[in-house]
Design a protein around this motif. Structure first.
Motif, PDB file in Angstrom:
ATOM      1  N   LEU A  19      50.462  31.339  39.248  1.00  0.00           N
ATOM      2  CA  LEU A  19      51.344  32.052  38.498  1.00  0.00           C
ATOM      3  C   LEU A  19      50.645  33.241  37.579  1.00  0.00           C
ATOM      4  O   LEU A  19      51.112  34.411  37.792  1.00  0.00           O
ATOM      5  N   VAL A  20      49.775  32.754  36.919  1.00  0.00           N
ATOM      6  CA  VAL A  20      49.202  33.811  35.965  1.00  0.00           C
ATOM      7  C   VAL A  20      48.117  34.812  36.928  1.00  0.00           C
ATOM      8  O   VAL A  20      48.145  36.025  36.696  1.00  0.00           O
ATOM      9  N   VAL A  21      47.586  34.289  37.952  1.00  0.00           N
ATOM     10  CA  VAL A  21      46.826  35.228  38.776  1.00  0.00           C
ATOM     11  C   VAL A  21      47.789  36.353  39.619  1.00  0.00           C
ATOM     12  O   VAL A  21      47.392  37.386  39.509  1.00  0.00           O
ATOM     13  N   THR A  22      48.723  35.762  39.812  1.00  0.00           N
ATOM     14  CA  THR A  22      49.958  36.478  40.449  1.00  0.00           C
ATOM     15  C   THR A  22      50.450  37.509  39.592  1.00  0.00           C
ATOM     16  O   THR A  22      50.521  38.966  40.076  1.00  0.00           O
ATOM     17  N   MET A  23      50.725  37.007  38.268  1.00  0.00           N
ATOM     18  CA  MET A  23      51.202  38.027  37.380  1.00  0.00           C
ATOM     19  C   MET A  23      50.257  39.150  37.349  1.00  0.00           C
ATOM     20  O   MET A  23      50.738  40.478  36.984  1.00  0.00           O
ATOM     21  N   TYR A  24      49.098  38.966  36.929  1.00  0.00           N
ATOM     22  CA  TYR A  24      47.867  39.968  36.718  1.00  0.00           C
ATOM     23  C   TYR A  24      47.801  40.839  37.817  1.00  0.00           C
ATOM     24  O   TYR A  24      47.729  42.059  37.548  1.00  0.00           O
ATOM     25  N   ARG A  25      47.936  40.284  39.102  1.00  0.00           N
ATOM     26  CA  ARG A  25      47.911  41.330  40.092  1.00  0.00           C
ATOM     27  C   ARG A  25      49.163  42.159  40.424  1.00  0.00           C
ATOM     28  O   ARG A  25      48.831  43.271  40.940  1.00  0.00           O
ATOM     29  N   THR A  26      50.246  41.797  40.045  1.00  0.00           N
ATOM     30  CA  THR A  26      51.427  42.425  40.334  1.00  0.00           C
ATOM     31  C   THR A  26      52.312  42.822  38.880  1.00  0.00           C
ATOM     32  O   THR A  26      53.202  43.384  39.130  1.00  0.00           O
TER      33      THR A  26
END
Length: 90
Positions: free
Chosen positions: A21-28
């Motif tokens: 979730l955190v990785v996806t948040m940083y990418r988007t």
């Protein structure tokens, strides 16, 4: 309730979902922001795991509330580690 939270904090699947979730948040984050995706993800993980039977034999509402609390704790740790990694990278 304390045992339920402790078991959820040690759940590797839950931790992996929060890290993703955190990785996806940083990418988007340019398109979706940060607060809304994190809040939605925390609630989603807290509801989906006990609903599918992974959460054990606790009452669903208790499991969801404990899941939200444990997800927020895990999220705080993951965000702190992500900030540290970003700071060390420059």
């Amino acid at each position: 309730m304390v045992e339920l939270i402790q078991s959820q904090l040690a759940d590797p699947f839950r931790i992996g979902l929060i890290v993703a979730l955190v990785v996806t948040m940083y990418r988007t984050r340019a398109a979706t922001g940060t607060l809304l995706p994190l809040a939605a993800g925390v609630v989603f993980v807290a509801v989906i795991l006990p609903s599918t039977g992974i959460g054990g034999g606790a009452d669903l509402m208790q499991a969801v509330l404990a899941g939200i609390l444990s997800n927020l704790i895990i999220l705080g740790i993951v965000l702190a580690l992500a900030a540290l990694v970003r700071r060390l990278r420059g």
